[in-house]
Write an enzyme that holds these catalytic residues in place. Structure first.
Site, mmCIF file in Angstrom:
data_model
loop_
_atom_site.group_PDB
_atom_site.id
_atom_site.type_symbol
_atom_site.label_atom_id
_atom_site.label_comp_id
_atom_site.label_asym_id
_atom_site.label_seq_id
_atom_site.Cartn_x
_atom_site.Cartn_y
_atom_site.Cartn_z
ATOM 1 N N CYS A 189 1.675 2.249 12.807
ATOM 2 C CA CYS A 189 2.901 2.977 12.487
ATOM 3 C C CYS A 189 3.154 4.071 13.506
ATOM 4 C CB CYS A 189 2.788 3.610 11.100
ATOM 5 S SG CYS A 189 2.191 2.451 9.891
ATOM 6 N N SER A 202 -3.539 -3.424 -0.573
ATOM 7 C CA SER A 202 -2.421 -4.153 0.017
ATOM 8 C C SER A 202 -2.822 -5.591 0.354
ATOM 9 C CB SER A 202 -1.991 -3.413 1.294
ATOM 10 O OG SER A 202 -1.001 -4.140 1.980
ATOM 11 N N ASN A 239 -8.054 3.863 8.662
ATOM 12 C CA ASN A 239 -7.424 2.737 9.354
ATOM 13 C C ASN A 239 -7.620 2.787 10.868
ATOM 14 O OD1 ASN A 239 -5.697 4.969 8.488
ATOM 15 N ND2 ASN A 239 -4.170 4.093 9.838
ATOM 16 N N GLY A 267 0.813 -1.206 0.000
ATOM 17 C CA GLY A 267 0.000 0.000 0.000
ATOM 18 C C GLY A 267 0.852 1.264 0.000
ATOM 19 N N GLN A 292 -7.584 -0.368 3.632
ATOM 20 C CA GLN A 292 -8.395 -0.949 4.710
ATOM 21 C C GLN A 292 -9.738 -1.481 4.229
ATOM 22 O OE1 GLN A 292 -7.668 -1.646 7.851
ATOM 23 N NE2 GLN A 292 -5.663 -0.682 7.945
HETATM 24 N N1 PLP Z 1 -2.745 2.835 3.914
HETATM 25 C C1 PLP Z 1 -3.474 2.436 4.954
HETATM 26 C C2 PLP Z 1 -4.814 3.047 5.195
HETATM 27 C C3 PLP Z 1 -2.991 1.453 5.826
HETATM 28 O O1 PLP Z 1 -3.726 1.067 6.872
HETATM 29 C C4 PLP Z 1 -1.720 0.897 5.568
HETATM 30 C C5 PLP Z 1 -1.134 -0.121 6.476
HETATM 31 O O2 PLP Z 1 -1.123 0.041 7.675
HETATM 32 C C6 PLP Z 1 -1.003 1.346 4.443
HETATM 33 C C7 PLP Z 1 -1.549 2.318 3.635
HETATM 34 C C8 PLP Z 1 0.343 0.795 4.107
HETATM 35 O O3 PLP Z 1 0.235 -0.440 3.445
HETATM 36 P P1 PLP Z 1 1.493 -1.430 3.407
HETATM 37 O O4 PLP Z 1 1.685 -1.905 4.807
HETATM 38 O O5 PLP Z 1 1.072 -2.525 2.468
HETATM 39 O O6 PLP Z 1 2.637 -0.658 2.877
#
Ligand code: PLP
Length: 389
Positions: free
Chosen positions: A336, A210, A162, A82, A190
């Site tokens: 994160c 993702s 998320n 993602g 999500q």
């Molecule tokens: N965007 C959202 C809304 C997410 O929740 C996440 C993952 O936590 C990501 C992007 C990032 O995706 P990836 O972990 O596949 O890089």
């Protein structure tokens, strides 16, 4: 030798309620991946039978994703996840289209992948406008309209958040952008696999997804790019993925993502109802004992497995640690951001007071969550909130 005492750090029962952070790989996904690692391992660019077999696996995965998104197979490009898809959408689009204008709008509740990409563009001279959420974390079409300028070339609003799970009215936002010729990107990491994600109905030009949020492997994702949308690749090399994402493909990851997507699609309606009822049961059981547990996010327009609560007077991090010691794995804010002492920027943007934002708990349910899990987790949460207060 004396038998080793059981560590107090090893709970008797472990319950995973952090499916929005990541999911385990489905066994059927794993089987399909191992087939493409051990037997059908060819380089998809090779002309011999091994290569053709591998190419067949990639083509099938692309068809699965395209069917779910309601787009053409050529419009799906595989990425490392993602984050890369979000970066490609924002930076790739901005670089290829800066002659048309240098203003971009993102929402005030985006994932750090979108926020950081926008910050990088801002350092390169682009101006960034923010469409702020309402108290439920929803981005109203009017909020997007207010943030537009005559120079705006791109808007990025996530499909579902998320942290709080709120689902945004993308169709209505897309309808504002289309007549103005402004490109529309959504981060559907999500929502994909949990609720219908149809790029035509949503009116989006680019979309990120993702694998590891839908029982697929980590390190694989995809970007949908509507035919005609110009993107500058972020890396250079071969011809793979139409040159948008060159490099020998992550064959087993792509196959795994395709199978995970198909499985999610076939189980979606049933799983969504099951999850909603378990989630509401968990909420009700907590409310039975802690009346002032405040819901963060929208009560209806919300992902089926998401429950984000604030318990005033509690430190969210302390609660997380206490729950973990008793075997309940949850999260505060986004994965994160956890580990940092700063309260969630999403909750702050929604107008949640700092003290309550710091006292938040995200519980996200998944395929393996049972009614027993919910009963146990509710009891542990109630006990610990009461004790910490
Ligand atoms: N965007 C959202 C809304 C997410 O929740 C996440 C993952 O936590 C990501 C992007 C990032 O995706 P990836 O972990 O596949 O890089």
């Amino acid at each position: 030798m004396l038998p080793r005492a059981k560590s107090i750090l090893t709970p008797l029962q472990r319950i995973y309620l952090d499916y929005a952070a990541t999911t385990p790989v489905d066994e059927r996904v794993l089987m399909s991946m191992s087939e493409f690692m051990l037997e059908k391992f060819g380089n998809p660019s090779s002309l011999h039978s091994y290569g053709r077999e591998a190419r067949g696996g990639i083509d099938a995965a692309r068809r699965s994703i395209a069917r779910m998104l309601n787009c053409r197979v050529e419009e799906v490009h595989f990425t490392s996840g993602g984050t890369e898809a979000d970066n490609l959408a924002l930076i790739g689009y901005a670089k290829a289209n800066h002659h048309r204008g240098e203003h971009i709008v993102i929402s005030g509740v985006e994932h750090s992948a979108v926020r950081s990409a926008a910050e990088a563009l801002s350092a390169q001279g682009f101006r960034i406008g923010i469409a702020e959420p309402d108290a439920f974390g929803m981005i109203a079409p009017e909020a997007v309209e207010c943030a537009l300028e005559s120079e705006t070339i791109l808007v990025s609003v996530m499909h579902a958040n998320n942290e709080v799970g709120t689902i945004n009215p993308l169709g209505a936002i897309g309808a504002i952008l289309k007549p103005r010729g402004i490109a529309f990107h959504t981060d559907a990491v999500q929502s994909f696999g949990k609720i219908p994600v149809d790029v035509q109905a949503l009116g989006v030009d680019m979309l990120s997804l993702s694998g590891h949020k839908i029982y697929g492997p980590k390190g694989i994702g995809a970007i949908y790019i509507r035919d005609g949308i110009q993107i500058e690749p972020r890396q250079l090399g071969g011809h793979q993925e139409s040159g948008i994402r060159p490099g020998t493909e992550n064959l087993s990851g792509i196959v795994g993502l395709g199978v995970a997507a198909s499985l999610a699609e076939s189980a979606m309606a049933e799983e969504s109802n099951r999850m909603k009822s378990l989630r509401d049961e968990l909420h009700a059981r907590i409310l039975d004992h802690i009346e002032d547990a405040g819901l963060n996010g929208h009560s209806d327009a919300r992902l089926p497995g998401h429950l984000n609560l604030s318990f005033h007077g509690i430190d969210g991090e302390a609660l997380l640690v206490a729950l973990d010691l008793e075997g309940v794995a949850a999260s505060s804010g986004s994965a994160c951001a956890s580990g940092s002492q700063e309260p969630s920027s999403t909750l702050l943007a929604m107008g949640v007071p700092r003290e309550l934002a710091q006292a938040s708990l995200r519980l996200t349910l998944g395929r393996s969550t049972t009614a027993e899990d919910v009963g146990y987790a509710a009891r542990i949460i109630v006990d610990n909130v009461t004790r910490l207060r």
